[in-house]
Every structure is written in C-alpha cells, then in structure tokens.
Design an enzyme around this catalytic site. Structure first.
Site, PDB file in Angstrom:
ATOM      1  N   TRP A 160       0.845  -1.199   0.000  1.00 41.93           N
ATOM      2  CA  TRP A 160       0.000   0.000   0.000  1.00 41.93           C
ATOM      3  C   TRP A 160       0.876   1.244   0.000  1.00 41.93           C
ATOM      4  O   TRP A 160       1.286   1.708   1.062  1.00 41.93           O
ATOM      5  CB  TRP A 160      -0.920  -0.016   1.227  1.00 41.93           C
ATOM      6  CG  TRP A 160      -1.898  -1.155   1.202  1.00 41.93           C
ATOM      7  CD1 TRP A 160      -3.080  -1.194   0.545  1.00 41.93           C
ATOM      8  CD2 TRP A 160      -1.764  -2.421   1.856  1.00 41.93           C
ATOM      9  NE1 TRP A 160      -3.698  -2.403   0.735  1.00 41.93           N
ATOM     10  CE2 TRP A 160      -2.920  -3.174   1.545  1.00 41.93           C
ATOM     11  CE3 TRP A 160      -0.794  -3.005   2.676  1.00 41.93           C
ATOM     12  CZ2 TRP A 160      -3.123  -4.467   2.008  1.00 41.93           C
ATOM     13  CZ3 TRP A 160      -1.002  -4.291   3.138  1.00 41.93           C
ATOM     14  CH2 TRP A 160      -2.152  -5.011   2.805  1.00 41.93           C
ATOM     15  N   VAL A 182      -5.412 -11.475   7.275  1.00 48.28           N
ATOM     16  CA  VAL A 182      -6.260 -12.668   7.072  1.00 48.28           C
ATOM     17  C   VAL A 182      -5.400 -13.930   7.076  1.00 48.28           C
ATOM     18  O   VAL A 182      -4.215 -13.898   6.749  1.00 48.28           O
ATOM     19  CB  VAL A 182      -7.063 -12.606   5.748  1.00 48.28           C
ATOM     20  CG1 VAL A 182      -8.194 -11.612   5.833  1.00 48.28           C
ATOM     21  CG2 VAL A 182      -6.170 -12.308   4.566  1.00 48.28           C
ATOM     22  N   ALA A 242     -13.518 -11.519   5.737  1.00 48.42           N
ATOM     23  CA  ALA A 242     -13.574 -10.131   5.258  1.00 48.42           C
ATOM     24  C   ALA A 242     -13.145 -10.095   3.803  1.00 48.42           C
ATOM     25  O   ALA A 242     -12.508 -11.030   3.310  1.00 48.42           O
ATOM     26  CB  ALA A 242     -12.662  -9.246   6.105  1.00 48.42           C
TER      27      ALA A 242
HETATM   28  C1  YSA Z   1      -8.142  -8.242   1.762  1.00 45.47           C
HETATM   29  C2  YSA Z   1      -8.519  -9.115   2.772  1.00 45.47           C
HETATM   30  C3  YSA Z   1      -9.516  -8.734   3.651  1.00 45.47           C
HETATM   31  O1  YSA Z   1      -9.858  -9.551   4.664  1.00 45.47           O
HETATM   32  C4  YSA Z   1     -10.183  -7.524   3.508  1.00 45.47           C
HETATM   33  C5  YSA Z   1      -9.808  -6.666   2.490  1.00 45.47           C
HETATM   34  C6  YSA Z   1      -8.784  -7.041   1.638  1.00 45.47           C
HETATM   35  C7  YSA Z   1      -8.366  -6.108   0.561  1.00 45.47           C
HETATM   36  C8  YSA Z   1      -7.171  -5.261   0.962  1.00 45.47           C
HETATM   37  N1  YSA Z   1      -7.507  -4.300   1.972  1.00 45.47           N
HETATM   38  C9  YSA Z   1      -6.664  -4.507  -0.266  1.00 45.47           C
HETATM   39  O2  YSA Z   1      -6.687  -3.294  -0.314  1.00 45.47           O
HETATM   40  N2  YSA Z   1      -6.278  -5.307  -1.226  1.00 45.47           N
HETATM   41  S1  YSA Z   1      -5.823  -4.772  -2.686  1.00 45.47           S
HETATM   42  O3  YSA Z   1      -4.747  -3.851  -2.577  1.00 45.47           O
HETATM   43  O4  YSA Z   1      -5.574  -5.894  -3.512  1.00 45.47           O
HETATM   44  O5  YSA Z   1      -7.083  -3.986  -3.230  1.00 45.47           O
HETATM   45  C10 YSA Z   1      -8.354  -4.621  -3.272  1.00 45.47           C
HETATM   46  C11 YSA Z   1      -9.060  -4.248  -4.560  1.00 45.47           C
HETATM   47  O6  YSA Z   1      -9.120  -2.832  -4.665  1.00 45.47           O
HETATM   48  C12 YSA Z   1      -8.314  -4.721  -5.803  1.00 45.47           C
HETATM   49  O7  YSA Z   1      -8.665  -6.037  -6.098  1.00 45.47           O
HETATM   50  C13 YSA Z   1      -8.828  -3.747  -6.828  1.00 45.47           C
HETATM   51  O8  YSA Z   1     -10.096  -4.141  -7.289  1.00 45.47           O
HETATM   52  C14 YSA Z   1      -8.973  -2.464  -6.028  1.00 45.47           C
HETATM   53  N3  YSA Z   1      -7.785  -1.636  -6.187  1.00 45.47           N
HETATM   54  C15 YSA Z   1      -6.615  -1.734  -5.546  1.00 45.47           C
HETATM   55  N4  YSA Z   1      -5.749  -0.805  -5.945  1.00 45.47           N
HETATM   56  C16 YSA Z   1      -6.385  -0.076  -6.870  1.00 45.47           C
HETATM   57  C17 YSA Z   1      -7.695  -0.589  -7.027  1.00 45.47           C
HETATM   58  N5  YSA Z   1      -8.563  -0.062  -7.899  1.00 45.47           N
HETATM   59  C18 YSA Z   1      -8.153   0.981  -8.603  1.00 45.47           C
HETATM   60  N6  YSA Z   1      -6.924   1.551  -8.521  1.00 45.47           N
HETATM   61  C19 YSA Z   1      -6.024   1.050  -7.665  1.00 45.47           C
HETATM   62  N7  YSA Z   1      -4.845   1.628  -7.549  1.00 45.47           N
END
Ligand code: YSA
Length: 350
Positions: free
Chosen positions: A159, A263, A318
């Site tokens: 992130w 998770v 989640a």
């Molecule tokens: C994972 C497990 C959990 O128990 C709960 C939540 C999560 C998700 C975690 N918080 C997360 O942010 N994962 S991620 O970075 O892979 O983002 C999740 C989703 O957000 C992605 O699959 C995508 O659909 C969207 N996303 C992420 N970065 C993005 C984006 N959409 C647009 N632009 C970006 N830069």
C-alpha cells in the site's frame, strides 16, 4: 367647406380608416380598404382635392395634416399587408406551432461509480449486510498497526501511502489518506459486538503510478462478517453469490490464494477479461486474461485477539473489492482513468 371642418373630417377619416384596417383580415378586404381610403378615388384624396378652394393659410395647415395622415395610413396598410403574408406562411395559424414536440431537456445522471456502488450495496444488503461509512483521513494505527502490519513490516509496500504532513509526540508520521477500507474492520470491531455483517463503501488513496486498472484515488467496498462458526465456505459462498448477482452466470470467476497480513488464509477473486474474448491477454488485463476485483480471507486470529475477541469462540471473514474495476468488467470500460476524467462523452453512456 371651411378649413376647420375639413380638419375635423380628415381626423375622423384617419380614425375610421385605422379601425377598418384592423378588421380587414384577408387579401381582398385589404385591397378594398386601400381603394376606399387611400386610393386615387378614395376618401382621403377627395378631401385633399378641396384644398384649392381654401384660403392660403387653411391650405397650408390642411396640406400638412393631410400629408401626415396619408403617410400614417400608407404605413399602416404596409404593416397589415406584411403580417397577413406572415400568417399565410403558417397556414393562417398563429406563428407558435403548438403541435411541435417540446425541446428535450437533458437530465443529469448518477456517476457510473455511484451506480455501481449502489448495485454492489444492494447485492449485499439483500444478503443481510448493514452499510456503514468511515473517515478517509486515517491513523496509521487503524490503517496498518491493528491489521497486523507493524512499522517496517514489508507488507506495507503493498500500500504505497500518501502521508499527511503531521507528526505525533514521538515525531512519527502517523496520519495518512487511507490506502484501503480495511481500517474500518478495526473501528467496527472496536465498537460493536458479534454477530457482525457489515459493508463499508468508501474512497481510498495510493501514491502509485496510474495505468488502465490503477488510479491513485479509487473506491473500495469492504465486507466484514464475524460470528461463531463462520468458515471459509461462508466466504466463498458469499462472494460467488455476489459475482452471480452482478455478472450473471456466463462470466468465469477465478478464486485463488493470496496474502494479506490481516487474514489467514487469504484469497483473491478475478473475473475473466471482457476486452480479450478468449482469455489470450491484452493491455487491460496485462496479458493475463483476468481482472482482479477483490482481496479476501478469514480474519486473522491475531487481529481478533488484538481487539478483545476470543478467536476460539469467534471467527470471521472479510473482503475488499474495487467497484471501478467491477464497473469496467460489467460495462466494458477499458481504462479506469476515465472515471475521473469528467469527459461527458464517457459519462453520458451510463
Ligand atoms: C483483503 C482481505 C480482507 O480480509 C479484507 C480486504 C482485503 C483487501 C485489501 N484491503 C486490499 O486493499 N487489497 S488490494 O490492494 O488488492 O485492493 C483490493 C481491490 O481494490 C483490488 O482487487 C482492486 O479491485 C482495487 N484496487 C486496488 N488498488 C487499486 C484498485 N482499484 C483501482 N486503482 C487502484 N490503484
């Protein structure tokens, strides 16, 4: 006749002529009017013919009045002729055509992101979820620490964070633009008791380069379920039902292992790319044939414990999904950057 009498006569003639002109509503009656009032043998001419019999003084006065009346009547006649021609061009109807269809008023629409957010929320509300919202400016404590991502944990690299220019008492940067909606898991578990079945739509921010599927500001929808006896089967069943509701049964769904510190086990879900039909890969799916829409997993027992929940009693799952990517798949949008371009040609398609 005396000069004064003729002046009275000419003024009366002017008035009568104008009244008669108002009543003349056809070409023929207008011509009749012209002949009888201003024609060579008309009423005005016959009055003016009497000028030579008047005294020079009366002649001058009557001549001047007569000319003015003549000009006025000729001009009024020309105007009446013109307006008759105009109304003849509209079939004698008034110039406002009441049968013409009204001008179309363009009505504003909801932004495609709002539309998809509502659709996603509706799908989960139908499965018993409650919708809540939380802050976009967040503490490190909620965005990372309480999600089992301590300082210097390599997973923080997942992130890329936009930090707020603020330092805490230990002179650490501790405030940020939330990078995901997962901090709301912590806020919800801190403030409520199981059973929990909550959905959190909201904006997220990341300090990262943009491409067809990545923006630096985007939405996520977080889901959290905690209760006794919640299993991975519940997670999978819920997400497959969601995919069926949004995409129908024709789209392919890929569900596979992924890693997130909060998770255990973790998973990700992807839908087959709409842009390359046979899954051969393209610019949108970066050659994979799949577009990832969410991360998910069973809430890590360490997270539950850290919030005072006994993991031997309570379990939970989640997920966090990207609504813009879901809209891309559903509506065939090949670049996520269009959502923030404010291009009316794009927005008016939805
Ligand atoms: C994972 C497990 C959990 O128990 C709960 C939540 C999560 C998700 C975690 N918080 C997360 O942010 N994962 S991620 O970075 O892979 O983002 C999740 C989703 O957000 C992605 O699959 C995508 O659909 C969207 N996303 C992420 N970065 C993005 C984006 N959409 C647009 N632009 C970006 N830069």
């Amino acid at each position: 006749m005396a000069g004064n009498d003729l002046i009275e006569e000419i003024k009366a003639l002017e008035q009568n002529a104008l009244i008669a002109l108002d009543e003349a509503q056809s070409k023929e009656s207008l011509e009749e009017w012209r002949i009888s009032y201003i024609g060579r043998k008309g009423a005005l001419t016959s009055i003016l013919r009497q000028l030579p019999s008047l005294t020079p003084e009366d002649r001058r006065l009557l001549g001047s009045i007569g000319n003015k009346v003549k000009t006025n009547l000729e001009q009024s006649f020309a105007n009446a002729e013109q307006s008759l021609t105009k109304s003849a061009n509209t079939n004698g109807n008034p110039s406002v055509d009441v049968t013409m269809p009204g001008r179309q008023i363009s009505i504003g629409k909801l932004h495609p992101t709002t539309q998809i957010l509502r659709e996603i929320c509706d799908a989960f509300v139908g499965m018993g979820f409650q919708v809540v919202e939380g802050p976009e400016v967040e503490w490190d404590h909620y965005n990372f620490e309480k999600l089992n991502i301590p300082k210097d944990h390599p997973a923080r690299d997942m992130w890329d964070t936009l930090w707020i220019d603020y330092e805490n008492d230990n002179r650490e940067k501790s405030m940020l633009m939330r990078t995901h909606t997962s901090p709301m898991q912590v806020r919800i578990m801190e403030n409520s008791q199981p059973p929990l079945r909550v959905l959190v739509p909201g904006k997220c921010y990341r300090y990262e380069a943009t491409d067809a599927t990545h923006e630096s500001q985007f939405y996520q929808v977080e889901g959290l379920v905690v209760d006794q006896g919640i299993t991975f089967a519940n997670l999978k069943g819920t997400l497959y039902e969601f995919a069926r509701l949004l995409f129908g049964t024709d789209r392919k769904v890929r569900f596979r292992v992924d890693y997130f510190p909060f998770v255990e086990p973790g998973a990700e879900m992807a839908i087959d790319c709409f842009s390359c039909s046979n899954g051969e890969g393209c610019r949108v799916c970066k050659g994979t044939g799949w577009i990832e829409i969410l991360g998910a997993g069973m809430v890590n027992p360490k997270v539950l414990e850290g919030l005072g929940y006994d993991p031997s009693i309570y379990t939970g799952f989640a997920f966090g999904m990207g609504p813009e990517r879901i809209a891309m798949l559903k509506y065939g949008i090949d670049d996520i950057r269009l959502f923030y371009s404010n291009d009316v040609r794009f927005l008016s398609q939805f």
